[in-house]
Design a protein around this motif. Structure first.
Motif, PDB file in Angstrom:
ATOM      1  N   LEU A 218       0.821  -1.212   0.000  1.00 53.37           N
ATOM      2  CA  LEU A 218       0.000   0.000   0.000  1.00 53.37           C
ATOM      3  C   LEU A 218       0.859   1.268   0.000  1.00 53.37           C
ATOM      4  N   ALA A 219       1.921   1.275   0.789  1.00 56.49           N
ATOM      5  CA  ALA A 219       2.804   2.441   0.838  1.00 56.49           C
ATOM      6  C   ALA A 219       3.477   2.672  -0.511  1.00 56.49           C
ATOM      7  N   PHE A 220       3.902   1.597  -1.167  1.00 55.00           N
ATOM      8  CA  PHE A 220       4.535   1.712  -2.477  1.00 55.00           C
ATOM      9  C   PHE A 220       3.547   2.270  -3.499  1.00 55.00           C
ATOM     10  N   THR A 221       2.315   1.794  -3.456  1.00 51.77           N
ATOM     11  CA  THR A 221       1.288   2.272  -4.379  1.00 51.77           C
ATOM     12  C   THR A 221       0.986   3.748  -4.147  1.00 51.77           C
ATOM     13  N   VAL A 222       0.836   4.139  -2.886  1.00 51.00           N
ATOM     14  CA  VAL A 222       0.567   5.541  -2.564  1.00 51.00           C
ATOM     15  C   VAL A 222       1.735   6.424  -2.998  1.00 51.00           C
ATOM     16  N   LEU A 223       2.945   5.949  -2.777  1.00 50.72           N
ATOM     17  CA  LEU A 223       4.130   6.707  -3.189  1.00 50.72           C
ATOM     18  C   LEU A 223       4.145   6.921  -4.701  1.00 50.72           C
ATOM     19  N   LEU A 224       3.860   5.879  -5.453  1.00 55.66           N
ATOM     20  CA  LEU A 224       3.832   6.022  -6.912  1.00 55.66           C
ATOM     21  C   LEU A 224       2.734   6.971  -7.372  1.00 55.66           C
TER      22      LEU A 224
ATOM     23  N   LEU B 283       3.861  10.527  -6.578  1.00 51.64           N
ATOM     24  CA  LEU B 283       4.888  10.936  -7.530  1.00 51.64           C
ATOM     25  C   LEU B 283       4.268  11.288  -8.881  1.00 51.64           C
ATOM     26  N   TYR B 284       3.326  10.463  -9.317  1.00 52.87           N
ATOM     27  CA  TYR B 284       2.624  10.739 -10.570  1.00 52.87           C
ATOM     28  C   TYR B 284       1.878  12.074 -10.489  1.00 52.87           C
ATOM     29  N   GLY B 285       1.207  12.313  -9.362  1.00 55.98           N
ATOM     30  CA  GLY B 285       0.475  13.566  -9.184  1.00 55.98           C
ATOM     31  C   GLY B 285       1.384  14.777  -9.198  1.00 55.98           C
ATOM     32  N   VAL B 286       2.509  14.687  -8.532  1.00 53.94           N
ATOM     33  CA  VAL B 286       3.456  15.803  -8.492  1.00 53.94           C
ATOM     34  C   VAL B 286       4.025  16.073  -9.881  1.00 53.94           C
ATOM     35  N   LEU B 287       4.421  15.018 -10.579  1.00 60.84           N
ATOM     36  CA  LEU B 287       4.978  15.199 -11.917  1.00 60.84           C
ATOM     37  C   LEU B 287       3.940  15.741 -12.890  1.00 60.84           C
ATOM     38  N   THR B 288       2.694  15.310 -12.753  1.00 65.10           N
ATOM     39  CA  THR B 288       1.630  15.836 -13.604  1.00 65.10           C
ATOM     40  C   THR B 288       1.389  17.310 -13.310  1.00 65.10           C
ATOM     41  N   TYR B 289       1.363  17.666 -12.040  1.00 64.82           N
ATOM     42  CA  TYR B 289       1.174  19.048 -11.645  1.00 64.82           C
ATOM     43  C   TYR B 289       2.294  19.931 -12.190  1.00 64.82           C
ATOM     44  N   ILE B 290       3.531  19.485 -12.047  1.00 69.67           N
ATOM     45  CA  ILE B 290       4.676  20.242 -12.542  1.00 69.67           C
ATOM     46  C   ILE B 290       4.597  20.380 -14.059  1.00 69.67           C
TER      47      ILE B 290
END
Length: 57
Positions: A36-42, A45-52
């Protein structure tokens, strides 16, 4: 990775229920928390990169 963690999780739960180990349930369910932690982390990360990417330039 998910199949491996599922097998380990089943082994840990069986060991706990049969009294082979006396670990807390937090430790027994650790493979689940790791997945679950790995999934949330990914996802984060996807959300941050999309936002940027959307706010660049």
């Amino acid at each position: 990775m998910k199949l491996f963690l599922t097998i380990v999780e089943a082994f840990f739960v069986a060991a706990k229920l049969t009294g082979v180990v006396t670990w807390s349930w937090w430790a027994v369910l650790a493979p689940l928390w790791i997945y679950l932690a790995f999934t949330v982390l990914l996802l984060a990360l996807y959300g941050v990169l999309t936002y940027i990417g959307e706010h660049r330039g």
